[in-house]
Design a protein around this motif. Sequence first.
Motif, PDB file in Angstrom:
ATOM      1  N   THR A   1      28.574   8.900  39.971  1.00  0.00           N
ATOM      2  CA  THR A   1      29.720   9.536  39.756  1.00  0.00           C
ATOM      3  C   THR A   1      30.549   8.601  39.118  1.00  0.00           C
ATOM      4  O   THR A   1      31.578   8.426  38.537  1.00  0.00           O
TER       5      THR A   1
ATOM      6  N   LYS B   1      23.337  11.257  43.734  1.00  0.00           N
ATOM      7  CA  LYS B   1      23.838  11.529  42.663  1.00  0.00           C
ATOM      8  C   LYS B   1      25.325  11.723  42.009  1.00  0.00           C
ATOM      9  O   LYS B   1      25.774  11.347  41.176  1.00  0.00           O
TER      10      LYS B   1
ATOM     11  N   GLU C   1      23.391  19.012  37.498  1.00  0.00           N
ATOM     12  CA  GLU C   1      23.051  17.630  36.971  1.00  0.00           C
ATOM     13  C   GLU C   1      24.411  17.972  36.241  1.00  0.00           C
ATOM     14  O   GLU C   1      25.197  16.893  35.767  1.00  0.00           O
TER      15      GLU C   1
ATOM     16  N   LEU D   1      21.553  14.947  46.778  1.00  0.00           N
ATOM     17  CA  LEU D   1      22.958  15.980  45.523  1.00  0.00           C
ATOM     18  C   LEU D   1      23.775  14.263  45.988  1.00  0.00           C
ATOM     19  O   LEU D   1      23.910  14.408  44.805  1.00  0.00           O
TER      20      LEU D   1
ATOM     21  N   ASP E   1      18.905  22.738  39.966  1.00  0.00           N
ATOM     22  CA  ASP E   1      19.396  21.026  40.318  1.00  0.00           C
ATOM     23  C   ASP E   1      20.003  20.645  38.286  1.00  0.00           C
ATOM     24  O   ASP E   1      20.888  19.862  38.294  1.00  0.00           O
ATOM     25  N   ASP E   2      19.485  21.852  36.984  1.00  0.00           N
ATOM     26  CA  ASP E   2      20.713  21.500  35.821  1.00  0.00           C
ATOM     27  C   ASP E   2      21.744  21.700  36.596  1.00  0.00           C
ATOM     28  O   ASP E   2      22.668  21.498  35.560  1.00  0.00           O
TER      29      ASP E   2
ATOM     30  N   LEU F   1      27.896  17.994  37.803  1.00  0.00           N
ATOM     31  CA  LEU F   1      28.391  15.964  37.752  1.00  0.00           C
ATOM     32  C   LEU F   1      29.124  15.016  36.801  1.00  0.00           C
ATOM     33  O   LEU F   1      29.190  14.323  36.533  1.00  0.00           O
ATOM     34  N   ALA F   2      27.582  15.348  35.414  1.00  0.00           N
ATOM     35  CA  ALA F   2      27.900  14.964  34.299  1.00  0.00           C
ATOM     36  C   ALA F   2      29.495  15.100  33.559  1.00  0.00           C
ATOM     37  O   ALA F   2      30.176  14.457  32.598  1.00  0.00           O
TER      38      ALA F   2
END
Lengths: 313, 452
Positions: free
Chosen positions: B154, B150, B108, B147, B104-105, B111-112
């Motif tokens: 963006t 999330k 993420e 997912l 997950d991290d 995506l960040a």
Amino acid sequence: MPFNRKPQKFNASIREVEIGVGEKAIKIGGENVFPFYTFDGDLGNTPKVGVEISDLGLDNPVPGIAAYYEGCTTAAQMAKKAAEMEGADFLALSLEGGDPNGANKSVDELVAVVKEVAEAVDLPLVVEGSKNVEKDSELLPKVAEVLQGKNVLILSAKEENYKAIGAAAGLAYNQKVGAESAVDINLAKQLNVVTTQLGVKPESIVMNVGTATAGYGYEYVVSTMDRIKAAALAQSDATLQMPIITPVSSETWGVKESVSEEADAPEWGSREERAIAMEIETAAADLVAGSNAVILRHPQSVATIAKMIKELA
Amino acid sequence: MALNGIQIFKLTPKKNCKECGCPTCMAFSMKVAQGALELSKCPYMSQEALDSLSEATAPPMKTIKVGAGDNEYTLGGETVLYRHEKTFVSKTRYAVSVCTDMADDVAEAKLAEVSKVDYERIGEQMKVEMVYVNCGSDAPADKYVELVKKAAATGRTLVLGVKDVETAKAALEVCKDGKPVLNGADASNYAEMSKVATDAGVVLGVSGASLDELYDTVAALEKSGNKNLVIDTTGATIKETFANTVEVRRAALKNEDRTFGYPSIVNVSKLTKDDKHMAQALASVFTMKYGSIVVVPGMDYADALPLYGLRQNLFTDPQKPMKVAPGVYPLNGADENSIIVTTVDFALTYFVVSGELERSGVPINLVINDAGGLSVLTSWAAGKFSSGSIAKYFQEEIEGKLKCRKMIIPGKVAVLKGDLESKLPGWEIIVAPREAVELVKFFKDMQANGEL
Ligand code: SF4
């Protein structure tokens, strides 16, 4: 209904040119299909990768390059180290120190470096001049002379000095001649024609049709190579069937993306990673556009591009 | 392929009734072939004739729209294989890849990072346009949907890489308004996937184990009425992917095989795994050779700077040189008192000159004139870069902005010096060397002589 494949097979092919001597000699060209179109026919010799070193040694190197050549104090030591690089097919020695607007080293001084390097390595050698037309007309014939028997490629003969350089390298001393023109199919053709009229054999000529870094007028490079390969293969134009060599690094390492330190452009991140990416992405584009050989600097770029060629060929 | 008049004539009812405004059906057909009249001007064409004509006159490669609002992108619609023949019309778009198989991290963090690259280059905003959301082979639907949510946050256009029909349906529920691509059809599931895509009103991506299988699947989808497609040309190896991508585009544009006349998705990320540098090389390869959407493992500035530059160069009009906007470009921290260098707006000139000036390290204001996008000598010969045009531009636009009154002009137009001095009182005109490569030394000398 299966997919109807229509391979583009040509009756013409790119000339095969050999550089170097002995076991490590390389051949470039020989293909009768567009770049990496293995699904159409025979690629001939796969494109080759050269490592560039300079008579000036390292100028403000990124950490990876500095570390790679650590402990080298002479051009010969650097050449030996460069020749061991993973993916290296040939060595390119730049004599940029000869530039009258720069270090302005004398011809004798540079010829000594050339000799030293040639004795140190058995990889095929490409010698790049100072880029100054007058200096090169004096320097490169001398280089061709002292390297007799080594079958090196001399870069390069241009419109302004092809007579001096072409005659010495291609006729008197039996080396390979690099014919350099500026991103225009007609200029490339013209230079090949006049160089062969001097008596240089077409199979002794390799073209440098002009280079640019991706983003810096690169469309001219693409269209020039696209049109040259089409003329050579589809129209059987024998005056454009010479293989192409592209000095990538001397362009890409000079643009601001590769030069700016991280402190000057913090959002851009590591200078080394940027310089590698500029080199890799430009070289990859050159190769699919039609370069038969590329000249690079960073060990990471050399390894990646060599691997990419292997994967595609 | 355009039809000629005779071919069109064969499809008319041959009544010569003149209702179309032409004396005969033959005359009408000729006009249609020239593009002077629309086929619909004849009320008596049979549906069958209309269909076969629209098929025959359709462009070789479809134009497909994906994404919504500001993030809508046009893919395909190309007519040539080489940019010197005609302008490439639809830029390659880049998608950063995330997958349910990632922790997950990790996903993420990726995506960040998608929004990190965002900059302007010669009037074009450069950023990652898409996110590719891949569903691992045995990921449960809810994990995938999470997912996708999330990724949708963006604000990028999504490409959903998912083969399971129910999972695809669930994912589209949460993101279909953004008009993602559903990259999920293959020989085993195309009928169901096609229905899911059509119901949601999104473009369907098609893949296959071989070019033949791909071809058959696309043909079957077209037959069922779905022509809102993109073709995933990614193969098992880099070599196969290159072959597929070139073959598909060449079939459509050179061999007029319209079954392959769709934009492509090339998944570089899948081919290169963790080799970041190989991903850079291949992103470049597939920008050159026919990737409409290129999926990359990530995009930082190092990846982006050469790649977006390459794309910007490739997708330019071969007839029209690229231009930069006229104006003042401060370099090396220049302020209003810094020395001025002036030249033309031809992009290549700008790049070469600004690069050398930056290397000099001297604070300089580079003033770009409107010279019609031509090089120094060409624009001078065409009268577009003359002492008159330069003087006028400096008086109207530059004198109010900059305080320095020293101007360096290109060596190739040294002849302008005298004229400029008389037209611009108070200015000192200095002639630069003829070649840009000599600029660094030129400025070093000026510095050494205390002229700066
Ligand atoms: S309207 Fe149709 S049928 Fe009548 S003359 Fe024109 S083409 Fe022929």
